[in-house]
Design a protein around this motif. Structure first.
Motif, mmCIF file in Angstrom:
data_model
loop_
_atom_site.group_PDB
_atom_site.id
_atom_site.type_symbol
_atom_site.label_atom_id
_atom_site.label_comp_id
_atom_site.label_asym_id
_atom_site.label_seq_id
_atom_site.Cartn_x
_atom_site.Cartn_y
_atom_site.Cartn_z
ATOM 1 N N GLY A 193 50.151 27.309 48.955
ATOM 2 C CA GLY A 193 49.957 28.758 48.944
ATOM 3 C C GLY A 193 50.840 29.467 47.926
ATOM 4 O O GLY A 193 50.398 30.392 47.238
ATOM 5 N N VAL A 194 52.071 29.022 47.800
ATOM 6 C CA VAL A 194 52.986 29.613 46.818
ATOM 7 C C VAL A 194 52.472 29.377 45.399
ATOM 8 O O VAL A 194 52.448 30.295 44.565
ATOM 9 C CB VAL A 194 54.405 29.032 46.970
ATOM 10 N N THR A 195 52.039 28.145 45.127
ATOM 11 C CA THR A 195 51.549 27.849 43.774
ATOM 12 C C THR A 195 50.253 28.604 43.468
ATOM 13 O O THR A 195 50.028 29.008 42.324
ATOM 14 C CB THR A 195 51.315 26.338 43.586
ATOM 15 N N ILE A 196 49.425 28.826 44.469
ATOM 16 C CA ILE A 196 48.188 29.606 44.273
ATOM 17 C C ILE A 196 48.531 31.025 43.838
ATOM 18 O O ILE A 196 47.939 31.569 42.898
ATOM 19 C CB ILE A 196 47.348 29.636 45.560
ATOM 20 N N ALA A 197 49.499 31.633 44.528
ATOM 21 C CA ALA A 197 49.900 33.004 44.196
ATOM 22 C C ALA A 197 50.423 33.089 42.768
ATOM 23 O O ALA A 197 50.097 34.020 42.023
ATOM 24 C CB ALA A 197 50.965 33.484 45.180
ATOM 25 N N VAL A 198 51.222 32.107 42.360
ATOM 26 C CA VAL A 198 51.815 32.126 41.021
ATOM 27 C C VAL A 198 50.749 31.980 39.944
ATOM 28 O O VAL A 198 50.691 32.772 38.983
ATOM 29 C CB VAL A 198 52.888 31.024 40.880
ATOM 30 N N TYR A 199 49.858 30.987 40.077
ATOM 31 C CA TYR A 199 48.864 30.817 39.011
ATOM 32 C C TYR A 199 47.840 31.948 38.999
ATOM 33 O O TYR A 199 47.282 32.283 37.943
ATOM 34 C CB TYR A 199 48.208 29.437 39.034
ATOM 35 N N THR A 200 47.592 32.555 40.157
ATOM 36 C CA THR A 200 46.675 33.693 40.195
ATOM 37 C C THR A 200 47.186 34.834 39.328
ATOM 38 O O THR A 200 46.452 35.403 38.505
ATOM 39 C CB THR A 200 46.483 34.190 41.636
ATOM 40 N N VAL A 201 48.456 35.166 39.491
ATOM 41 C CA VAL A 201 49.045 36.265 38.730
ATOM 42 C C VAL A 201 49.170 35.909 37.251
ATOM 43 O O VAL A 201 48.886 36.732 36.372
ATOM 44 C CB VAL A 201 50.423 36.636 39.328
ATOM 45 N N LEU A 202 49.586 34.678 36.956
ATOM 46 C CA LEU A 202 49.714 34.256 35.560
ATOM 47 C C LEU A 202 48.370 34.281 34.838
ATOM 48 O O LEU A 202 48.261 34.772 33.701
ATOM 49 C CB LEU A 202 50.312 32.846 35.488
ATOM 50 N N ASP A 203 47.335 33.763 35.494
ATOM 51 C CA ASP A 203 46.025 33.727 34.852
ATOM 52 C C ASP A 203 45.405 35.115 34.731
ATOM 53 O O ASP A 203 44.654 35.388 33.783
ATOM 54 C CB ASP A 203 45.090 32.790 35.613
ATOM 55 N N ALA A 204 45.706 36.001 35.671
ATOM 56 C CA ALA A 204 45.213 37.376 35.553
ATOM 57 C C ALA A 204 45.799 38.043 34.315
ATOM 58 O O ALA A 204 45.098 38.747 33.567
ATOM 59 C CB ALA A 204 45.577 38.172 36.803
ATOM 60 N N GLN A 205 47.082 37.802 34.062
ATOM 61 C CA GLN A 205 47.709 38.351 32.857
ATOM 62 C C GLN A 205 47.155 37.668 31.604
ATOM 63 O O GLN A 205 46.941 38.313 30.574
ATOM 64 C CB GLN A 205 49.225 38.159 32.929
#
Length: 278
Positions: A149-161
């Motif tokens: 779950g933590v890694t999902i949150a991180v890549y979600t924000v990075l890929d959105a940017q």
């Protein structure tokens, strides 16, 4: 249909396809080999397109960060699926992600989030966690699911940017899947060695299907993030759990308790609030 509604439709479709991909991964005998097969096919499918889209040079930094985080995500996801049923590990992994992703997007990147979005995110996260925590979970399974779950949150924000920094959404999507499939797929294939060869011979058909669906699910999510705000869309994508529970029950023959059904209701309520907020 305005941009917000278009982004919502994309993210909901993405969630449905995402559940199918994870079901195929869960059904594979060797999870790491299955992941390598899926990502390798994704890279082959998008390969011709790299000659027709611009190179997303301004987004390479974001893509590199996402690439590293996705390695951690896939390792954690595979470990979670090895430690628990899909209907347990998958909801816990996805349940923590919307709140964390929304927090990162708002606090670090100063994205807007209304009170309706906050309520919708809370309902979706609570519902998803309820679906997964409806029965006893081993400490090992809980650890790997929460780490996922933590890694999902991180890549979600990075890929959105990243997709917003790219010349176009297709540019980021194509280069992401090509580099990811060659890099991660190749790494996992080498890691598993002869086991990967055996898995590829027997599972290439579902691997091809899942590889194509991976492009659909995350490609649509990336395109949606270019059009709308991360907090709202990240939570809406977790409606994939509704499809995931259905797949787990019908095809993987897993049991679903009354508590998990209540969780499904909370997810649906949260999705309606999020859709209304747009």
């Amino acid at each position: 249909m305005n941009l917000s509604q278009t982004a919502s439709a994309m993210i909901l479709t993405s969630g449905a396809a995402h559940a199918v991909v994870n079901a195929i991964l869960k059904s594979g005998r060797d999870k790491m080999s299955s992941r390598a097969l899926i990502d390798g096919f994704s890279a082959l499918i998008v390969l011709p397109a790299i000659f027709f889209v611009p190179i997303p040079r301004a987004a390479f930094g974001w893509m590199a960060g996402s690439w590293v985080d996705h390695v951690l995500y896939l390792i954690c996801l595979i470990k979670a699926f090895e430690a628990a049923d899909m209907s347990v590990a998958y909801p816990i992994a996805r349940g923590a992600a919307p709140v964390l992703a929304a927090s990162l997007a708002v606090l670090v990147f100063h994205e807007a989030a209304s009170w309706m979005v906050a309520v919708g995110v809370a309902l979706v996260s609570a519902g998803v966690l309820t679906v997964g925590l409806g029965r006893k979970v081993t400490p090992r399974a809980l650890f790997w699911a929460l780490a996922t779950g933590v890694t999902i949150a991180v890549y979600t924000v990075l890929d959105a940017q990243g997709v917003r920094a790219a010349p176009s959404a297709p540019s980021y999507i194509v280069w992401f899947f090509f580099s990811f499939g060659v890099g991660i797929g190749g790494l996992f294939a080498i890691w598993r060695g002869p086991v990967f060869i055996l898995e590829a011979r027997s599972q290439w058909k579902p691997g091809l299907i899942a590889g194509a669906l991976s492009i659909v699910t995350y490609g649509l999510a990336l395109w949606a993030f270019r059009l709308g705000a991360t907090p709202r869309l990240a939570a809406l994508r977790e409606t994939s759990i509704l499809f995931g529970v259905g797949i787990a029950v019908v095809f993987l023959k897993e049991r679903v308790t009354a508590a998990r059904l209540a969780g499904v209701g909370a997810i649906a309520a949260g999705a309606m609030v999020l859709l209304a907020s747009g």
